[in-house]
Design an enzyme around this catalytic site. Structure first.
Site, PDB file in Angstrom:
ATOM      1  CG  ASP A 193     -39.027  25.058 -24.919  1.00 21.11           C
ATOM      2  OD1 ASP A 193     -38.110  25.888 -25.040  1.00 21.11           O
ATOM      3  OD2 ASP A 193     -39.967  24.958 -25.721  1.00 21.11           O
ATOM      4  CG  ASP A 206     -37.449  30.322 -25.957  1.00 16.04           C
ATOM      5  OD1 ASP A 206     -38.330  29.984 -26.751  1.00 16.04           O
ATOM      6  OD2 ASP A 206     -37.416  31.453 -25.416  1.00 16.04           O
ATOM      7  CD  GLU A 224     -37.472  30.278 -31.051  1.00 16.60           C
ATOM      8  OE1 GLU A 224     -38.530  30.652 -31.549  1.00 16.60           O
ATOM      9  OE2 GLU A 224     -37.132  30.577 -29.885  1.00 16.60           O
ATOM     10  CG  HIS A 256     -45.177  27.183 -29.317  1.00 18.91           C
ATOM     11  ND1 HIS A 256     -44.023  26.600 -29.828  1.00 18.91           N
ATOM     12  CD2 HIS A 256     -44.760  28.202 -28.539  1.00 18.91           C
ATOM     13  CE1 HIS A 256     -42.972  27.243 -29.351  1.00 18.91           C
ATOM     14  NE2 HIS A 256     -43.392  28.221 -28.567  1.00 18.91           N
ATOM     15  CG  ASP A 257     -43.489  30.596 -31.180  1.00 17.16           C
ATOM     16  OD1 ASP A 257     -44.248  30.829 -30.225  1.00 17.16           O
ATOM     17  OD2 ASP A 257     -42.274  30.361 -31.038  1.00 17.16           O
TER      18      ASP A 257
HETATM   19  C1  GLC Z   1     -39.652  31.671 -28.423  1.00 11.09           C
HETATM   20  C2  GLC Z   1     -40.843  30.805 -28.098  1.00 11.09           C
HETATM   21  C3  GLC Z   1     -42.034  31.692 -27.957  1.00 11.09           C
HETATM   22  C4  GLC Z   1     -41.785  32.663 -26.850  1.00 11.09           C
HETATM   23  C5  GLC Z   1     -40.487  33.439 -27.053  1.00 11.09           C
HETATM   24  C6  GLC Z   1     -40.054  34.107 -25.798  1.00 11.09           C
HETATM   25  O1  GLC Z   1     -39.777  32.293 -29.661  1.00 11.09           O
HETATM   26  O2  GLC Z   1     -41.004  29.798 -29.030  1.00 11.09           O
HETATM   27  O3  GLC Z   1     -43.217  30.976 -27.742  1.00 11.09           O
HETATM   28  O4  GLC Z   1     -42.854  33.551 -26.738  1.00 11.09           O
HETATM   29  O5  GLC Z   1     -39.428  32.607 -27.435  1.00 11.09           O
HETATM   30  O6  GLC Z   1     -39.657  33.148 -24.854  1.00 11.09           O
END
Ligand code: GLC
Ligand code: CA
Length: 550
Positions: A99, A200, A254, A327-328
């Site tokens: 990540d 991310d 993402e 995980h979100d």
């Molecule tokens: C992304 C991650 C998440 C995190 C956010 C801030 O959305 O997947 O888990 O809290 O970014 O880094």
């Protein structure tokens, strides 16, 4: 270096390290624990792992607040355990992706500590602004996690921007030194042998000059000024040209709220190929607006539209990343399926996306059908995003929202056995274990040929055996539209028919034109005995996959 697009043949598994498996008994998941489970992953049939952040971090956002990008956290086993896992994966022919979180750092990162003291060259590593008259904030943007997007720093006597938690200051990507630092990080891990990155919130990296007030949006104020911001493509191309092109690696971005058209600006092939795949959120919005904490009733029409739009718009132009959990988000059986028909609906959901075109990701625990977690008190929630949702609501109402929407439902320890702590740790687990572990766990499911886990194995193996899943065209068919999701995949030689019922009610299924069930082979289903004929009436959450070959 030639870009072989190896990722198009893979099935990835996402590990959220804190809750996967504790190898040393301190209650926290770690890489020793992952090492023990490499054979498990191989037997599942996945051939790549994406690790949520493993770096040193104070843990304000469970590792997404990084204090050192070139190391592995000691509680996860440090570099030594990491190398063992990397080698272990590669020996099994599996890939490892890291990540990359560079929209922001932790406030404990050395860069931030120096920046707030104006120590060169770090002074402009972050986005600092003086206070307006009367201490006024520099603009009206919202953070995603904790109130407004600005925090006053007493040392520097300025505000800094944080799009997420207060302790996650945003980096200033317009500073060439910051981009050089990012390239160093990329190179460091690629030289160590990792196979790519999940990036991310990477579409947030470039903020509009002048950071203007947002006078349009009622929520997520500011996002239109930093999502796909002015220099984002430039910066990503720079990373590509200066580092990534030197390696046969994969990049997955993402991208909250991204549309297929916007995605193609990053991933079109041929094109500047800044990114290989995008993590879109449309498939996560079938039961909510924008985000899980704004719930609405589940709609299969919305889910089908999400799947179909992305399949169609990327056809021949870009490659899809496929997922139903990470995980979100809360667990998908609790959202789009049924806890009452946990196994049946879990199998149906697996089929609903594993036979689409693209590279699927499976999130830890999804393969055994873990469901949402229902604690008695809101105080038991850990996640920074959850805890800040509706703090002014009465306890009962908040609890209901969290049960439905919290990211913590995906973060309870992985359930390995029916024994103490679900076999996650011999110590005291850092977080609550879901009460259903006696029934829902790896050990029990491995022993049961009809389990969800064994179904995932079959589905993954099937996917790999059939060229039509990788290459075939996609068509959806609008039968009983609110209840059945039906699609076909087609090459010259193979035709795959996929039927998914999203209801416990009986629905009459009639095959689409050109599909004669009597002449097709039933490859996969979640019920015994097939009721053939020209069509059939579905059982609760029934799913079937048929093949026709010429
Ligand atoms: C992304 C991650 C998440 C995190 C956010 C801030 O959305 O997947 O888990 O809290 O970014 O880094
Ligand atoms: Ca541990």
């Amino acid at each position: 270096m030639e870009h072989t697009k190896w990722y198009r043949d893979k099935v990835f598994y996402q590990i959220w390290p804190r809750s996967f498996r504790d190898g040393n008994g301190d209650g926290i998941g770690d890489l020793w624990g992952v090492y023990e489970k490499l054979d498990y992953l191989q037997q599942l049939g996945v051939d790549g792992v994406w690790f949520s952040p493993l770096y040193p971090s104070p843990g304000v956002d469970c590792g997404y607040d990084i204090s050192d990008y070139m190391d592995i956290a000691p509680e996860y086993g440090g570099m030594e355990a990491f190398r063992a896992v990397l080698d272990g994966l590669h020996q099994r022919g599996m890939k490892l992706i890291m990540d990359l979180v560079v929209n922001h750092t932790s406030d404990e990162h050395e860069w931030f500590q120096k920046s707030r003291r104006r120590i060169e060259p770090y002074t402009d590593y972050y986005i600092w602004r003086p206070a307006g008259p009367g201490g006024k904030l520099p603009n009206n943007w919202d953070s995603h996690f904790e109130g407004k997007a600005w925090q006053w720093d007493a040392l520097r006597q300025e505000y800094y921007l944080h799009l997420f938690a207060v302790r996650q200051p945003d980096l200033n990507m317009d500073n060439p030194l910051v981009r050089e630092a990012v390239k160093k990080i990329l190179k460091f891990w690629l030289d160590l042998g990792v196979d790519g990155f999940r990036e991310d919130v990477v579409t947030f990296l470039s903020k509009k000059e002048g950071l203007p007030d947002d006078r349009l949006y009622p929520v997520f104020k500011g996002i239109r000024f930093y999502n796909h911001g002015p220099h984002i493509h430039e910066y990503l191309q720079e990373f590509r040209r200066d580092v990534l092109d030197g390696y046969d690696c994969v990049t997955i971005a993402e991208a909250p709220m991204v549309t297929p058209r916007q995605a193609l600006d990053y991933i079109a092939d041929p094109g500047s190929r800044e990114i290989d795949m995008m993590i879109q959120f449309q498939c996560m919005c079938a039961d909510c607006f924008f985000s899980d904490y704004m719930p609405r009733k589940f709609s299969l029409r919305r889910l089908r539209r999400a799947f179909s739009t992305w399949q169609r718009k990327l056809e021949g132009r870009g490659w899809n990343m496929l997922y139903l959990e990470n995980h979100d988000h809360p667990r998908v059986i609790s959202r789009y399926g049924s806890e009452r028909y946990r196994v049946e609906s879990g199998k149906m959901l697996a089929v609903s996306y594993l036979f689409l075109k693209g590279t699927p990701f499976i999130y830890q625990g999804q393969e055994i059908g873990m469901t949402n977690w229902y604690p008695e008190k809101t105080a038991m929630y850990e996640d920074v995003q959850t805890r800040n949702q509706k703090p002014d609501w009465p306890e009962e109402k908040r609890l209901k929202l969290y049960h439905r929407a919290s990211r913590d439902s995906a973060r309870t320890p992985m359930q390995w056995t029916a024994g103490k702590n679900a076999g996650f740790t011999t110590g005291t687990p850092w977080f609550y274990v879901n009460d259903n572990y006696r029934e829902v766990n790896v050990e029990t499911e491995l022993a049961d040929p009809d389990s969800l886990l064994n179904f995932y194995k079959k589905a993954i193996a099937l996917r790999k055996r059939l060229p039509v899943v990788r290459d075939g065209s996609y068509h959806d068919h609008c039968f009983g539209s609110g209840k059945l999701y039906v699609y076909t995949r087609e090459t010259q030689r193979q035709k795959l028919l996929v039927i998914c019922s999203f209801t416990d009610k009986p629905v009459r299924f009639r095959p689409p034109r050109g599909c004669d069930l009597n002449r097709m082979q039933l490859l996969l289903t979640n019920y015994d005995g097939s009721l053939e004929g020209s069509g059939f009436v579905t059982r609760p959450y029934e799913t079937r996959v048929y093949l026709h070959e010429t």
